[in-house]
Write an enzyme that holds these catalytic residues in place. Structure first.
Site, PDB file in Angstrom:
ATOM      1  N   ASP A 105     -46.039   1.584  58.423  1.00 14.44           N
ATOM      2  CA  ASP A 105     -45.553   0.247  58.113  1.00 14.44           C
ATOM      3  C   ASP A 105     -45.217  -0.421  59.443  1.00 14.44           C
ATOM      4  OD1 ASP A 105     -44.470  -1.921  56.579  1.00 14.44           O
ATOM      5  OD2 ASP A 105     -42.468  -1.089  56.887  1.00 14.44           O
ATOM      6  N   ASP A 139     -42.566  -3.560  60.242  1.00 14.27           N
ATOM      7  CA  ASP A 139     -41.149  -3.864  60.458  1.00 14.27           C
ATOM      8  C   ASP A 139     -40.261  -2.711  60.006  1.00 14.27           C
ATOM      9  OD1 ASP A 139     -41.985  -6.363  61.370  1.00 14.27           O
ATOM     10  OD2 ASP A 139     -41.728  -7.305  59.416  1.00 14.27           O
TER      11      ASP A 139
END
Length: 192
Positions: free
Chosen positions: A10, A12
């Site tokens: 992922d 953030d």
């Protein structure tokens, strides 16, 4: 049959510092690469895995950042990866859509499935690492093993968990199975 293994990250909260609930990284000065991410990439590459970033970026649909500005942030990410001496990311795949309008927004597995299709990835031998349960669900739906970065007190369906990104590289050292070397023999220098 696909044989390339991948670790999907992922963005953030995993690749870069999270901006906080309900906030988005929209300017270069807000984009801070996490050292734990770069160390985790090194482990994945050493074990023979490719690496990709898969990220929901609803901020594009909301008009908070342009696609060109988002591409600039991702160039910075690739530059940081390169400066750390890690081979380039296979891909940075982005869902720019608002909620409920596509099949690529995590927890849907669309981003992972599309990256796997484009690059011939073996999803059951691959991993999804995220900091939200939506990342875990997307990984599981795509058939990957999963690792969530979260506190021990948070419930998760992930196969593994790490309290911080700094803890992820050591965990990957334990759980990533090395990719076996290819069965191809090097060319014989003396063959006629």
């Amino acid at each position: 049959m696909p044989t390339t293994r991948c670790v999907f990250f992922d963005r953030d909260g995993v690749a870069n510092a999270a901006p906080g609930p309900g906030r988005y990284v929209t300017r270069p000065e807000e984009f801070h690469i996490l050292p734990g991410f770069l160390a985790a990439l090194r482990v994945a590459v050493r074990r023979g895995y490719r690496a990709a970033v898969v990220t929901n970026q609803r901020c594009v649909a909301l008009g908070l950042i342009s696609p060109a500005a988002l591409d600039d942030l991702h160039r910075r990410l690739r530059d940081a990866v390169s400066a750390a001496g890690v081979p380039d990311l296979l891909e940075i795949a982005v869902c720019p859509h608002d909620r409920g309008v596509c099949s690529c927004r995590k927890p849907q597995p669309g981003l992972l499935l599309e990256v796997a299709r484009r690059h011939g990835l073996d999803l059951p031998a691959s991993w999804m690492i995220g900091d939200a349960e939506t990342d875990v669900e997307a990984g599981r739906r795509a058939g990957c093993r999963t690792l969530r970065v979260c506190a021990d007190s948070e419930p998760t369906a992930a196969d593994w968990r790490a309290a911080t990104m700094e803890a992820v590289p050591a965990l990957l050292e334990r759980v990533l199975e090395p990719v076996p070397p290819t069965e191809e023999k090097p060319p014989d220098e003396h063959a006629v």
